[in-house]
Structure formats: C-alpha cells, structure tokens
Design an enzyme around this catalytic site. Structure first.
Site, PDB file in Angstrom:
ATOM      1  N   LYS A   1      -3.994  -7.345   3.314  1.00  0.00           N
ATOM      2  CA  LYS A   1      -4.133  -6.241   2.353  1.00  0.00           C
ATOM      3  C   LYS A   1      -5.564  -6.150   1.844  1.00  0.00           C
ATOM      4  O   LYS A   1      -6.098  -5.052   1.617  1.00  0.00           O
ATOM      5  CB  LYS A   1      -3.158  -6.450   1.191  1.00  0.00           C
ATOM      6  CG  LYS A   1      -3.252  -5.389   0.077  1.00  0.00           C
ATOM      7  CD  LYS A   1      -2.995  -3.989   0.593  1.00  0.00           C
ATOM      8  CE  LYS A   1      -2.681  -2.990  -0.504  1.00  0.00           C
ATOM      9  NZ  LYS A   1      -3.566  -2.951  -1.649  1.00  0.00           N
TER      10      LYS A   1
ATOM     11  N   HIS B   1      -7.499  -4.444   4.486  1.00  0.00           N
ATOM     12  CA  HIS B   1      -7.068  -3.039   4.426  1.00  0.00           C
ATOM     13  C   HIS B   1      -7.838  -2.293   3.349  1.00  0.00           C
ATOM     14  O   HIS B   1      -8.353  -1.191   3.572  1.00  0.00           O
ATOM     15  CB  HIS B   1      -5.555  -3.001   4.156  1.00  0.00           C
ATOM     16  CG  HIS B   1      -5.019  -1.677   3.689  1.00  0.00           C
ATOM     17  ND1 HIS B   1      -5.174  -1.230   2.381  1.00  0.00           N
ATOM     18  CD2 HIS B   1      -4.316  -0.715   4.326  1.00  0.00           C
ATOM     19  CE1 HIS B   1      -4.602  -0.055   2.252  1.00  0.00           C
ATOM     20  NE2 HIS B   1      -4.076   0.281   3.412  1.00  0.00           N
ATOM     21  N   ASN B   2      -7.958  -2.889   2.177  1.00  0.00           N
ATOM     22  CA  ASN B   2      -8.656  -2.217   1.083  1.00  0.00           C
ATOM     23  C   ASN B   2     -10.158  -2.136   1.327  1.00  0.00           C
ATOM     24  O   ASN B   2     -10.809  -1.164   0.936  1.00  0.00           O
ATOM     25  CB  ASN B   2      -8.375  -2.932  -0.238  1.00  0.00           C
ATOM     26  CG  ASN B   2      -7.027  -2.549  -0.822  1.00  0.00           C
ATOM     27  OD1 ASN B   2      -6.107  -2.172  -0.088  1.00  0.00           O
ATOM     28  ND2 ASN B   2      -6.887  -2.648  -2.121  1.00  0.00           N
TER      29      ASN B   2
ATOM     30  N   GLU C   1     -10.585   0.731   3.507  1.00  0.00           N
ATOM     31  CA  GLU C   1     -10.388   1.932   2.677  1.00  0.00           C
ATOM     32  C   GLU C   1     -11.670   2.299   1.934  1.00  0.00           C
ATOM     33  O   GLU C   1     -12.052   3.471   1.858  1.00  0.00           O
ATOM     34  CB  GLU C   1      -9.254   1.654   1.685  1.00  0.00           C
ATOM     35  CG  GLU C   1      -9.004   2.731   0.647  1.00  0.00           C
ATOM     36  CD  GLU C   1      -8.028   2.228  -0.402  1.00  0.00           C
ATOM     37  OE1 GLU C   1      -8.367   2.280  -1.609  1.00  0.00           O
ATOM     38  OE2 GLU C   1      -6.926   1.770  -0.023  1.00  0.00           O
TER      39      GLU C   1
ATOM     40  N   SER D   1       0.846  -1.185   0.000  1.00  0.00           N
ATOM     41  CA  SER D   1       0.000   0.000   0.000  1.00  0.00           C
ATOM     42  C   SER D   1       0.888   1.244   0.000  1.00  0.00           C
ATOM     43  O   SER D   1       1.939   1.261   0.623  1.00  0.00           O
ATOM     44  CB  SER D   1      -0.908   0.023   1.229  1.00  0.00           C
ATOM     45  OG  SER D   1      -1.754   1.162   1.220  1.00  0.00           O
TER      46      SER D   1
END
Length: 306
Positions: free
Chosen positions: A166, A169-170, A173, A114
């Site tokens: 990840k 995480h996205n 987001e 990221s």
C-alpha cells in the site's frame, strides 16, 4: 460471519455498510456515539457472540491511535482471535504489533485499503499481509469489501507485506497526480489550448494515460475550471516519505516519486527561502533584477548594468 470494526470515519463507516450489504454482521465502535454500535471496545468485543469462529476485530483509526487500541484489545481478546489493521500504518510497525499480540496467541493481519470515499459503491482494493491460514479465515470479509471480479485483492506476503504494498501504491499515486498537475499547469499557461477541461476530458478514452485519477481531475475541473477556488497547498499522509525512505534503504531509484513528494513540500511555502537564495545569486553574478518580497514589496533592484 461477524466482526468488530473500530473507527467509523470516512473509510470505516462506508466499510461497515458495504460488509453488512454482503450479509455479514458488523459491530462498529467509534468515539462518536451517534454512529457507534457499542459504548466502548469492551462492549464491542462482548457483542461478538458467534461460537463457530474466532473473534475478529478490524481497526480503522489514525496512526497515532493504533497502539492504544491494540493494547486494549490485547486484554479483551483471547488466543486464536484475529486483529486486522486497515489503517495507513508503517509496515515496520506491523512486525512489532504482530509480536505484541502473539504473546497472547492473537493473530495479526495488516491490510492496506484503497478506494477512499468511493469504496462503498465501487469496492475497496485490499493488500494484506499475514499467514495463509489466517488470511483464508478472513476471506469472506475481504470478498465483501473488494470490487466484483478478479482484481482488487492480494495476499502480498507475511506480516508487513500488505502495508508495504500500500505504501508503494501511494508513492505511485503521488507521481501520477504530479504528472497530471504539471500537465494542467502547462496547458493553462499556453494560450493556444482554449479549453483545458475538454482536453483532459478527451483523454479519458482511447489514450494510454487514462485512469481513475484522470476521471477525478476532470470532475474537479468541471466544478472549478481554472481551480481558482483552491489554494495550491498539498499535504502528505506520510506514505510518500516512507516510500522514498524504503527506496533509499534498498538502493532503488525513484526520481518521479521523490520529486512529487518534494513538490508537496514546496506547495506549503508562502515564499521559498531556496528561491530567495537563487534570486539573490542570479542578481549577484548576472545582474538579474530582484523583486520585492511580500513583507516589503517596495524593495526591488533593477538589472545591474555591466
């Protein structure tokens, strides 16, 4: 230390520069020969000549290109060599790919990355999965890429854990951006707030909602106060979908992330079929007026009188 880096696009090209800035040797390969250090994958691997380390290849290519690249690398690398997948792969694919390479004795590490186009300057947040010995071998590379200080890197677990982290995480987001976006729309709609960009700007210090995404939103509003130059269309890279699917698999409620994903789907519709159905039902049960469609703006019904 040296490594090969496959894919020198928006992320890969800046990663090569940051790693070199830390004093490591990078041989990059890209189909765009104007930016490539090698003519093909075999040439790239052949230029990795260090004898005191395994050959290390970091792959930064689109999802659809990963399997062909790994298949070719499996024929070029030897037992003990290491492949890192730094793309936005689905974590379940990591397990399959690690097994494929293990038949040749090649180690595999998945690494979610990221940082976007700002990573060259600020460093990249790295989330990796793999066995401890292999990750330890790769630490000079991870240290070169990560931000300075104690944060920005995690060995999340075994193979697949990096891309799973990840993915989540996205998904987070997605939800954070959706909250900022809805707040922007409400501030724009309410005439009582006379300067929406300054309201967002004021939140950047001292508030509980300050973040880098907020900083980027302020940058965008400074360039285009009402976002008039941008069409309200948002794509998704797939990781939001995978996050929701994983939540279903684990029976974990993620209403904010799911709603933000569905909002992106809605953004791609010129004229929502679902909203047409709602308008039609409202007209039928309550006599509410129906507006003409874009294809036939002359069609409209007044409220039904009871």
């Amino acid at each position: 230390m040296e490594l090969g880096l496959v894919g020198l696009g928006k992320m890969g090209g800046n990663m090569r520069e940051r790693i070199r800035g830390a004093g490591l040797t990078v041989v990059g390969f890209d189909h765009n020969q104007a930016i490539s250090d090698a003519t093909d994958l075999a040439d790239m691997v052949g230029k990795l000549t260090a004898t005191d380390q395994p050959k290390i290849v970091w792959v930064m290519v689109p999802v659809q290109a990963i399997d062909p690249v790994l298949t070719e690398l499996a024929e070029l690398l030897s037992e003990g060599d290491i492949v890192i997948d730094g793309g936005n792969s689905r974590w379940t694919d990591d397990i399959r790919r690690a097994e494929l390479l293990s038949h040749k004795g090649i180690k595999f590490v998945d690494c979610g990355v990221s940082g976007g186009v700002w990573g060259l300057e600020n460093g990249y947040a790295l989330m990796c999965g793999g066995d401890t010995d292999t990750v330890t071998t790769l630490m000079p590379i991870f240290t070169a890429l990560k931000p300075e200080g104690e944060f920005g890197f995690v060995h999340a677990g075994k193979v697949g854990a990096g891309h799973f982290a990840k993915m989540v995480h996205n998904g987070i987001e997605y939800a954070i951006m959706q909250a900022y976006a809805e707040g922007f729309e409400l501030l724009e709609a309410a005439e009582i707030v006379e300067n929406v960009p300054e309201a967002f700007d004021s939140w950047r210090e001292g508030t509980v909602i300050r973040s880098w995404l907020l900083d980027l939103m302020v940058n965008a509003l400074k360039e285009d106060t009402h976002l008039d130059k941008i069409r309200g269309y948002a794509d998704d890279s797939g990781e939001g979908r995978w996050t929701v699917e994983a939540a279903i698999d684990h029976a974990v409620p993620v209403p904010a992330i799911a709603a933000s994903l569905f909002a992106r789907f809605a953004s791609r519709q010129e004229d929502s079929p679902a909203m047409k159905a709602i308008a039609a039902m409202r007209n039928q049960f309550g006599g509410h007026a129906v507006k003409g469609a874009a294809a036939d703006p002359s069609y409209a019904t007044p409220p039904i009188q009871h």
